[in-house]
Each structure stands twice: as C-alpha cells, then as structure tokens.
Design a protein around this motif. Structure first.
Motif, PDB file in Angstrom:
ATOM      1  N   PHE A 137       0.823  -1.200   0.000  1.00 56.21           N
ATOM      2  CA  PHE A 137       0.000   0.000   0.000  1.00 56.21           C
ATOM      3  C   PHE A 137       0.861   1.255   0.000  1.00 56.21           C
ATOM      4  N   SER A 138       2.012   1.197   0.669  1.00 56.39           N
ATOM      5  CA  SER A 138       2.918   2.348   0.637  1.00 56.39           C
ATOM      6  C   SER A 138       3.393   2.617  -0.784  1.00 56.39           C
ATOM      7  N   MET A 139       3.591   1.551  -1.558  1.00 56.75           N
ATOM      8  CA  MET A 139       4.009   1.724  -2.951  1.00 56.75           C
ATOM      9  C   MET A 139       2.885   2.299  -3.800  1.00 56.75           C
ATOM     10  N   TRP A 140       1.685   1.748  -3.669  1.00 56.29           N
ATOM     11  CA  TRP A 140       0.578   2.203  -4.506  1.00 56.29           C
ATOM     12  C   TRP A 140       0.212   3.660  -4.241  1.00 56.29           C
ATOM     13  N   ILE A 141       0.293   4.074  -2.988  1.00 58.00           N
ATOM     14  CA  ILE A 141      -0.084   5.450  -2.671  1.00 58.00           C
ATOM     15  C   ILE A 141       0.983   6.441  -3.121  1.00 58.00           C
ATOM     16  N   TYR A 142       2.265   6.114  -2.890  1.00 55.75           N
ATOM     17  CA  TYR A 142       3.300   7.144  -2.943  1.00 55.75           C
ATOM     18  C   TYR A 142       4.281   7.044  -4.108  1.00 55.75           C
ATOM     19  N   THR A 143       4.218   6.002  -4.933  1.00 59.03           N
ATOM     20  CA  THR A 143       5.215   5.889  -5.995  1.00 59.03           C
ATOM     21  C   THR A 143       5.108   7.040  -6.993  1.00 59.03           C
ATOM     22  N   THR A 144       3.897   7.401  -7.390  1.00 53.61           N
ATOM     23  CA  THR A 144       3.754   8.512  -8.348  1.00 53.61           C
ATOM     24  C   THR A 144       4.319   9.801  -7.769  1.00 53.61           C
ATOM     25  N   ALA A 145       3.949  10.115  -6.522  1.00 55.50           N
ATOM     26  CA  ALA A 145       4.455  11.341  -5.903  1.00 55.50           C
ATOM     27  C   ALA A 145       5.969  11.276  -5.706  1.00 55.50           C
ATOM     28  N   ALA A 146       6.505  10.078  -5.370  1.00 56.67           N
ATOM     29  CA  ALA A 146       7.946   9.941  -5.136  1.00 56.67           C
ATOM     30  C   ALA A 146       8.737  10.107  -6.425  1.00 56.67           C
ATOM     31  N   VAL A 147       8.326   9.419  -7.481  1.00 56.00           N
ATOM     32  CA  VAL A 147       9.087   9.449  -8.731  1.00 56.00           C
ATOM     33  C   VAL A 147       8.996  10.825  -9.394  1.00 56.00           C
ATOM     34  N   THR A 148       7.808  11.432  -9.411  1.00 54.45           N
ATOM     35  CA  THR A 148       7.686  12.745 -10.058  1.00 54.45           C
ATOM     36  C   THR A 148       8.480  13.815  -9.312  1.00 54.45           C
ATOM     37  N   SER A 149       8.532  13.728  -7.977  1.00 53.64           N
ATOM     38  CA  SER A 149       9.242  14.760  -7.218  1.00 53.64           C
ATOM     39  C   SER A 149      10.742  14.524  -7.165  1.00 53.64           C
ATOM     40  N   VAL A 150      11.170  13.273  -7.004  1.00 52.71           N
ATOM     41  CA  VAL A 150      12.601  12.975  -6.848  1.00 52.71           C
ATOM     42  C   VAL A 150      13.278  12.774  -8.195  1.00 52.71           C
ATOM     43  N   HIS A 151      12.687  11.963  -9.057  1.00 53.09           N
ATOM     44  CA  HIS A 151      13.350  11.599 -10.309  1.00 53.09           C
ATOM     45  C   HIS A 151      13.040  12.560 -11.453  1.00 53.09           C
ATOM     46  N   TYR A 152      11.892  13.264 -11.363  1.00 55.93           N
ATOM     47  CA  TYR A 152      11.534  14.220 -12.414  1.00 55.93           C
ATOM     48  C   TYR A 152      11.533  15.662 -11.909  1.00 55.93           C
ATOM     49  N   GLY A 153      11.724  15.846 -10.613  1.00 62.04           N
ATOM     50  CA  GLY A 153      11.954  17.165 -10.047  1.00 62.04           C
ATOM     51  C   GLY A 153      10.802  18.132 -10.081  1.00 62.04           C
ATOM     52  N   THR A 154       9.547  17.646  -9.994  1.00 63.98           N
ATOM     53  CA  THR A 154       8.409  18.565 -10.022  1.00 63.98           C
ATOM     54  C   THR A 154       7.235  17.994  -9.240  1.00 63.98           C
ATOM     55  N   THR A 155       6.417  18.888  -8.692  1.00 64.04           N
ATOM     56  CA  THR A 155       5.142  18.512  -8.073  1.00 64.04           C
ATOM     57  C   THR A 155       3.980  19.217  -8.759  1.00 64.04           C
ATOM     58  N   ASP A 156       4.250  19.913  -9.861  1.00 58.97           N
ATOM     59  CA  ASP A 156       3.231  20.638 -10.616  1.00 58.97           C
ATOM     60  C   ASP A 156       2.492  19.660 -11.526  1.00 58.97           C
ATOM     61  N   THR A 157       1.229  19.335 -11.183  1.00 59.63           N
ATOM     62  CA  THR A 157       0.498  18.300 -11.918  1.00 59.63           C
ATOM     63  C   THR A 157       0.143  18.717 -13.339  1.00 59.63           C
ATOM     64  N   THR A 158       0.295  20.010 -13.674  1.00 58.83           N
ATOM     65  CA  THR A 158      -0.012  20.453 -15.044  1.00 58.83           C
ATOM     66  C   THR A 158       1.225  20.470 -15.934  1.00 58.83           C
ATOM     67  N   SER A 159       2.395  20.200 -15.361  1.00 53.36           N
ATOM     68  CA  SER A 159       3.636  20.304 -16.138  1.00 53.36           C
ATOM     69  C   SER A 159       3.878  19.047 -16.959  1.00 53.36           C
ATOM     70  N   PRO A 160       4.539  19.179 -18.106  1.00 53.54           N
ATOM     71  CA  PRO A 160       4.901  17.997 -18.898  1.00 53.54           C
ATOM     72  C   PRO A 160       5.779  17.015 -18.125  1.00 53.54           C
ATOM     73  N   ALA A 161       6.699  17.541 -17.271  1.00 58.11           N
ATOM     74  CA  ALA A 161       7.582  16.655 -16.513  1.00 58.11           C
ATOM     75  C   ALA A 161       6.790  15.776 -15.551  1.00 58.11           C
TER      76      ALA A 161
END
Length: 512
Positions: A337-361
């Motif tokens: 459950f920790s993976m299902w909830i947080y993987t999207t937020a973790a990868v977009t913020s750490v590996h893609y460097g953004t939390t802006d849901t409207t951005s291409p990144a």
C-alpha cells in the motif's frame, strides 16, 4: 470442468483438472486486475489532478481498505450459502461485481470534483471485491490439494498480465496512439480517461469468459469430499455449522468492551492532543469491532444465530495456520500500500523534479510510473510459473520468504537509483514479491479450511489485507510529515522494512 449432478454418484475426491480447465477458472482474474491496475496506477494521479495535496493522498485512499473489510467477509459468507443450478455458488457474484465495476470504471475519470472521485473509488473497490473474493474460494472448491499451488499461481499469472495491460494503457495511448497526456488544471487527461473505458470493456469480457466456461461442485458433493478427507485423516465427520458459539455471550461482551474502551480512548487522544485527523479512522475501527462483539454477545444470549454471529464466530475459530499467515499478510500489504499510494508522488518529485500536476515533466513521470507498475506485474506474470517449482524445492513458506526479501530489495532500489530510466530494475524484485503474495498464502491456507467455510474464511482472510492498508492510509501521511519533511520517497523505505519483517514471519507459519 466436470460437475456432479443430483442423479450421479457423489465423488469422494476432487479429480485433477486439465490445464485448460484451470485456465478457464482463472481468466476472469485478468479482467479484475485490469480494473485493479487502473485504480492503483492512476487514482493518486486523478486525485492530484483534482487538487489533492500529497499529505492527503493516503486518507483519500481509505475507501479501498474499508470497503474490502466490510464486503469480502459478507460476500464470502453469502457465496458459501448460495447455490444456483445455472450459475453455482461463486459465479453469480463474479457476474454482478463485474457489471458494477465496469460502470464505476467509466465514471471515475469523468469525476467533476475530488470528492466525487473519492466516492467513485469507494464504489469501484466495493464492486471489485464482490467479484474478487469468490475467485479465491473458487480454486479451493474445485481443485485437489496437489493442484492448488498451480491454481493460485495461474491466478497470479492473469493478475500480472491484466495489470501490465492496465498499467501501460495511458502510456501506450499517449506515446503510440498520440492521445493527449496533459490537460488543463483540474481535468483528467484523455490518455487516462480512454484507458479506463478500454479497461472497463476488458474486465467485463474476461469475467464473462469464466462465468460461461466453468462449472461448480454442488454443496452435497463438497460435503462428500470433506467427509472422505476426514475419514482418511481419522477425524470426526465435519458438520456444516458449529453447534456452539466461539465464545460465551459474556466473553464476547467483555472482549467487546475492552476494544470499545481502547478505541474510545484513542479517539479522545486524537482530539485532545490535536493529532492528525486520519487517526480518527483507525481508532474508530477499533471501537467498531468492540461494538460488533457486544452485538454478537447479545445475539448469542438471545439464541439468535444469524449471518453476523456466524461470521464473527468464524473469525474467533480461525485455524492456527490462518493466524500465522495473518501476521505475514499484515506486513506484506502494508508495504504494497505504501508503494501504490506514494510511488507517483515519489518518482515525479525525486526523479523528475516537479510537483506541478499540469507540467509535462510531472505527467511524463506519472506515465512512467504506469510503465514501472506494468514491469512489476509483467515479472509477476512470468514468476507465477517459477513459484511452484521453487516451492517444491524450498517448501511453500520458504519460497514466500525468499520472494518477500526480493520485494524489500526492490523498494530500496527505487530509493537509491536516481536515473528514472533504470527504475525498471528494482521492479523485478517487486514483481517476484507480488506474484508470491497473490499465490503462496492462499495455497498454504486453502488446505487448512473446511470446504463449507471456504468462502467466508477467504473473506475473513482479507481482513489481514485490509487492516494494514487501513493503518498505512491513516499513519503514513503523518509519519512522512513528522519525520521526513513530507518526502514521499521515504514511504518506500518504510515499505522495504515491512517486507523484511513479513519474510521472517513467513518462516514461522505452521502449515497443516
């Protein structure tokens, strides 16, 4: 699959089924996992698109575990007592759940608001549970003991295959078919919306295949199987229902009062000390179980035996193998459950460097998470063929422990690797763990359960999947905020530790 008719002599043992018959029994899980996979990979994305903050994701996911907690034991109990000459015991629930899930999948990506999306998640998860719970009992009902590991592994194959299809759908639509993966603020992208439509059609078709291509043994035939097994084991003949409650009425009331007081004290503590409101849900769950026990004690005192008393009695009578597996399931599903909830937020913020849901990144990262989920599910589909072989060499619980350790290493890999293009490597370990979680506990458990109670106990077993999800949904956001500055990536580190504990506890399971 062959099935006894009232005029035919009753069989004494379940005959072995052909690979094609096992295939037909399990193909419906392909459809179920399409719905489940779309939900897992895209729900957090939809929530964030509709304005949810990272800290609130866990509480919005609470619908899924709460729904399973209520629905699966009830559906298991009902399916144990259902018999239709046309559709048998389990297949009516396959069909009804598939229809409801299909409608929910169509509605979810068209949610006009965050709370509407949360409500759709609730309905979708209830519908998936109506379909999914009887599938576990279906294998136990129809396969002999020596084929059950193969049967549950076949379910794992279809679960993996369905999830690969579901997880990769948005990415395929945007990268192969040039469907837009971005949208204005507050609007779900077309790639996600169309993926849900395609998934709805695939789910219904796969479940309908199993409904139309399989048959079931009658309750009388199942009783004959159990009676013969008991004779061979030198045990008393099984009875359909227990003659006495699992506890005295006084015992139920006293136990319920303890649970109620603990839950009430926790509820007050959350209010008095201003702790995160998510903990109200966990304390409320404890108090509610206390109320349920008090209610059952009153029913037994009045000699009123009903479905509620039977299910609660069954919970307190569960076999010791099931009690041991409960601990393993708790830590395994907490990690998942920790993976299902947080993987999207973790990868977009750490590996893609953004939390802006409207951005291409952000949307590229979210699409890539869908592919990564597809990788671990694809590995799980292939690992399903290897797990029975490993189990023959190490034993079922040894094989399960090995696969859980691989899952822990996979979670740590996501934390340590910084190049997003290499994140598929740790997903291999996660895939082996996922395949094992979907098969080995059920293969171990099914041999310890009476045939007449297969459905209800498989439903009760779901409690040990739901409770860790409930705990994760209520405390993970608080833990991340309090100790890790809200960084979602550390949820996966916590999950790795949970997988490690589950592996150690798997070795302590006492098999029947």
């Amino acid at each position: 699959m062959s099935s006894a008719t009232p005029a035919a002599p009753l069989l004494t043992t379940r005959p072995r089924l052909s690979p094609f018959a096992i295939w037909n029994m399990c193909v419906g899980f392909f459809g179920i996992q399409i719905g489940f996979g779309l939900q897992n990979a895209n729900t957090s994305r939809i929530f964030q698109t509709l304005g949810a903050e990272v800290e609130s994701l866990a509480i919005l996911w609470i619908a899924a575990p709460l729904t399973g907690l209520l629905v699966q034991p009830i559906i298991g109990h009902m399916s144990d007592k259902t018999w239709s000459n046309r559709l048998g015991r389990r297949r009516p629930y396959f069909l009804v759940g598939a229809i409801l899930t299909t409608l929910a999948l169509i509605a979810m990506p068209n949610s006009p608001s965050l709370w509407f999306a949360a409500a759709m998640l609730w309905i979708m998860d209830a519908s998936i549970n109506i379909t999914m719970e009887p599938f576990r009992a279906f294998v136990g009902d129809n396969l002999p003991e020596e084929q059950r590991t193969t049967g549950f592994a076949m379910q794992s194959f279809f679960i993996g295959a369905g999830a690969v299809f579901a997880s990769c759908l948005p990415w395929l639509l945007s990268n192969v078919f040039d469907v837009a993966s971005t949208a204005p603020d507050g609007v779900v992208p077309d790639s996600v919306r169309i993926a849900f439509y395609v998934g709805a059609a695939g789910l219904f078709a796969a479940v309908l295949w199993t409904v139309l291509s399989t048959r079931e043994y009658s309750p009388e035939q199942l009783d004959a199987f159990e009676a013969h097994r008991a004779r061979l084991a030198g045990e008393p003949a099984p009875v359909p229902h227990a003659a006495a409650p699992a506890r005295t009425p006084r015992g139920y009331v006293l136990g319920g009062l303890i649970w109620l007081l603990v839950g009430g004290a926790a509820f007050y503590g959350v209010w008095a000390f201003g702790i995160e409101k998510e903990l109200y849900i966990l304390s409320g769950f404890v108090a509610a179980f206390g109320v349920l026990q008090i209610l059952v004690g009153g029913f037994h005192a009045a000699k009123n035996v009903n479905g509620v008393t039977e299910v609660v009695d069954d919970i307190f009578r569960m076999p010791r193998t099931m009690r041991d597996l409960a601990v393993v399931q708790f830590f395994s599903w907490f990690a998942l459950f920790s993976m299902w909830i947080y993987t999207t937020a973790a990868v977009t913020s750490v590996h893609y460097g953004t939390t802006d849901t409207t951005s291409p990144a952000y949307n590229a990262g979210a699409d890539w998470v869908g592919v990564l989920f597809g990788v671990y599910n694809g590995v799980a589909a292939l690992a399903a063929f290897a797990i029975p072989v490993l189990a023959r060499r190490t034993g079922r619980k040894g094989a399960h422990a090995i696969n859980l350790i691989l899952g822990a290493l996979g979670f740590l890999g996501i934390f340590l690797i910084r190049d997003p293009q290499l994140l598929w490597l740790p997903m291999i370990g996660v895939g082996f763990a996922w395949a094992s979680i979907l098969s080995m506990p059920y293969a171990i458990l099914s041999g310890a359960l009476p045939a007449r109670k297969m459905g209800v106990y498989m439903g009760v077993f779901n409690i040990f999947i739901v409770v860790p999800q409930l705990v994760a949904a209520t405390i993970l956001g608080l833990v991340l905020k309090s100790f890790f500055d809200g960084q979602a990536i550390f949820a996966l580190v916590i999950g790795a530790g949970a997988f490690g504990v589950a592996a150690l506890m798997a070795l302590r399971v006492r098999e029947t």
